[in-house]
Scaffold this active site. Structure first.
Site, PDB file in Angstrom:
ATOM      1  N   ASN A   1       0.830  -1.203   0.000  1.00 29.71           N
ATOM      2  CA  ASN A   1       0.000   0.000   0.000  1.00 29.71           C
ATOM      3  C   ASN A   1       0.868   1.258   0.000  1.00 29.71           C
ATOM      4  O   ASN A   1       1.951   1.292   0.599  1.00 29.71           O
ATOM      5  CB  ASN A   1      -0.992   0.001   1.169  1.00 29.71           C
ATOM      6  CG  ASN A   1      -0.383  -0.251   2.516  1.00 29.71           C
ATOM      7  OD1 ASN A   1       0.607  -0.961   2.645  1.00 29.71           O
ATOM      8  ND2 ASN A   1      -0.970   0.325   3.547  1.00 29.71           N
ATOM      9  N   ILE A   2       0.369   2.268  -0.705  1.00 27.05           N
ATOM     10  CA  ILE A   2       1.086   3.537  -0.852  1.00 27.05           C
ATOM     11  C   ILE A   2       0.107   4.653  -0.522  1.00 27.05           C
ATOM     12  O   ILE A   2      -0.825   4.923  -1.298  1.00 27.05           O
ATOM     13  CB  ILE A   2       1.647   3.697  -2.282  1.00 27.05           C
ATOM     14  CG1 ILE A   2       2.598   2.531  -2.599  1.00 27.05           C
ATOM     15  CG2 ILE A   2       2.370   5.034  -2.425  1.00 27.05           C
ATOM     16  CD1 ILE A   2       3.119   2.518  -4.013  1.00 27.05           C
ATOM     17  N   GLU A   3       0.306   5.255   0.644  1.00 28.03           N
ATOM     18  CA  GLU A   3      -0.648   6.259   1.129  1.00 28.03           C
ATOM     19  C   GLU A   3      -0.286   7.658   0.651  1.00 28.03           C
ATOM     20  O   GLU A   3       0.767   7.879   0.037  1.00 28.03           O
ATOM     21  CB  GLU A   3      -0.717   6.178   2.662  1.00 28.03           C
ATOM     22  CG  GLU A   3      -1.261   4.832   3.106  1.00 28.03           C
ATOM     23  CD  GLU A   3      -1.487   4.712   4.592  1.00 28.03           C
ATOM     24  OE1 GLU A   3      -0.999   5.567   5.364  1.00 28.03           O
ATOM     25  OE2 GLU A   3      -2.163   3.736   4.988  1.00 28.03           O
TER      26      GLU A   3
ATOM     27  N   CYS B   1      -4.156   0.812  -2.465  1.00 24.38           N
ATOM     28  CA  CYS B   1      -4.017  -0.456  -1.744  1.00 24.38           C
ATOM     29  C   CYS B   1      -2.944  -1.344  -2.385  1.00 24.38           C
ATOM     30  O   CYS B   1      -2.645  -1.235  -3.584  1.00 24.38           O
ATOM     31  CB  CYS B   1      -5.329  -1.221  -1.750  1.00 24.38           C
ATOM     32  SG  CYS B   1      -6.611  -0.513  -0.715  1.00 24.38           S
TER      33      CYS B   1
ATOM     34  N   GLU C   1      -3.160  -4.443  -3.193  1.00 25.09           N
ATOM     35  CA  GLU C   1      -3.717  -5.249  -4.291  1.00 25.09           C
ATOM     36  C   GLU C   1      -3.717  -4.453  -5.593  1.00 25.09           C
ATOM     37  O   GLU C   1      -3.439  -4.982  -6.668  1.00 25.09           O
ATOM     38  CB  GLU C   1      -5.160  -5.670  -3.976  1.00 25.09           C
ATOM     39  CG  GLU C   1      -5.329  -6.504  -2.729  1.00 25.09           C
ATOM     40  CD  GLU C   1      -5.671  -5.654  -1.518  1.00 25.09           C
ATOM     41  OE1 GLU C   1      -4.968  -4.659  -1.257  1.00 25.09           O
ATOM     42  OE2 GLU C   1      -6.640  -5.998  -0.817  1.00 25.09           O
TER      43      GLU C   1
ATOM     44  N   CYS D   1     -10.905  -2.612  -4.344  1.00 25.53           N
ATOM     45  CA  CYS D   1     -10.012  -3.688  -4.824  1.00 25.53           C
ATOM     46  C   CYS D   1     -10.820  -4.845  -5.397  1.00 25.53           C
ATOM     47  O   CYS D   1     -10.442  -5.438  -6.412  1.00 25.53           O
ATOM     48  CB  CYS D   1      -9.100  -4.173  -3.707  1.00 25.53           C
ATOM     49  SG  CYS D   1      -7.802  -2.984  -3.330  1.00 25.53           S
TER      50      CYS D   1
HETATM   51  N1  THU Z   1      -5.209  -1.503   2.546  1.00 23.26           N
HETATM   52  C1  THU Z   1      -4.696  -2.304   1.575  1.00 23.26           C
HETATM   53  O1  THU Z   1      -3.621  -2.032   1.024  1.00 23.26           O
HETATM   54  N2  THU Z   1      -5.391  -3.406   1.220  1.00 23.26           N
HETATM   55  C2  THU Z   1      -6.533  -3.837   1.826  1.00 23.26           C
HETATM   56  O2  THU Z   1      -7.086  -4.857   1.445  1.00 23.26           O
HETATM   57  C3  THU Z   1      -7.109  -3.073   2.927  1.00 23.26           C
HETATM   58  C4  THU Z   1      -6.475  -1.751   3.198  1.00 23.26           C
HETATM   59  C5  THU Z   1      -4.450  -0.325   2.964  1.00 23.26           C
HETATM   60  C6  THU Z   1      -5.033   0.990   2.567  1.00 23.26           C
HETATM   61  C7  THU Z   1      -4.424   1.903   3.614  1.00 23.26           C
HETATM   62  O3  THU Z   1      -3.123   2.262   3.200  1.00 23.26           O
HETATM   63  C8  THU Z   1      -4.296   1.027   4.836  1.00 23.26           C
HETATM   64  O4  THU Z   1      -4.346  -0.306   4.356  1.00 23.26           O
HETATM   65  C9  THU Z   1      -5.372   1.241   5.870  1.00 23.26           C
HETATM   66  O5  THU Z   1      -6.633   1.159   5.308  1.00 23.26           O
END
Ligand code: THU
Length: 143
Positions: free
Chosen positions: A46-48, A57, A59, A94
């Site tokens: 994940n890259i915020e 996300c 995925e 996703c």
């Molecule tokens: N996140 C994912 O990367 N995949 C998921 O299936 C659920 C949530 C990430 C998004 C965000 O960066 C962090 O998790 C919290 O929601």
């Protein structure tokens, strides 16, 4: 993928999870994607973003890497790794992205740091997902 291949994909996704850029949630996620007919494993984390809503996300990163490398590729399996118990499933966005590129037998493996805890067919995760076949121009009945 057989159990040994799923295990290897899990280890890769677990390692890649450490690449997460998640300073806002501090929630690290890793994903591994395999396409039908291809041996390569595509990895995502994940890259915020400071605007939160622009966060991506794990995925989505893994799937976009895979589909951009292999145009027309179909998802065979995806391993999702979070540090949670019970394990987390994919978010709604996703699921919709998976739906676009799903094969008929697409399997999703949900894992935490101890290993895969649940394996589920994608069609059972999103049984009535909207896809291009729903956009048929043929009306169901004449008005
Ligand atoms: N996140 C994912 O990367 N995949 C998921 O299936 C659920 C949530 C990430 C998004 C965000 O960066 C962090 O998790 C919290 O929601």
């Amino acid at each position: 993928m057989d159990d040994a291949e799923i295990g290897k994909a899990f280890e890769k996704a677990k390692g890649f999870r450490n690449n997460a850029y998640s300073p806002y949630s501090n929630f690290l996620v890793g994903a591994a994607v395999k396409l039908e007919g291809h041996t390569e494993i595509f990895l995502g984390c994940n890259i915020e973003n400071a605007t939160y809503g622009a966060s991506i996300c794990a995925e989505q990163v893994a799937i976009t890497k895979a589909i951009s490398q292999v145009p027309g590729g179909k998802l065979e399996s995806l391993v999702l790794v979070t540090d949670t118990n019970p394990v987390a499933g994919p978010c709604g966005i996703c699921l919709q992205i998976m739906n676009e590129f799903s094969s008929d037998n697409f399997m999703v493996h949900l894992a935490n740091l101890s290993g895969i805890q649940k394996s589920i067919a994608f069609k059972n995760l999103l049984p009535l997902g909207f896809n291009r076949s729903n956009m048929s121009t043929t009306p169901e009945k004449e008005i």
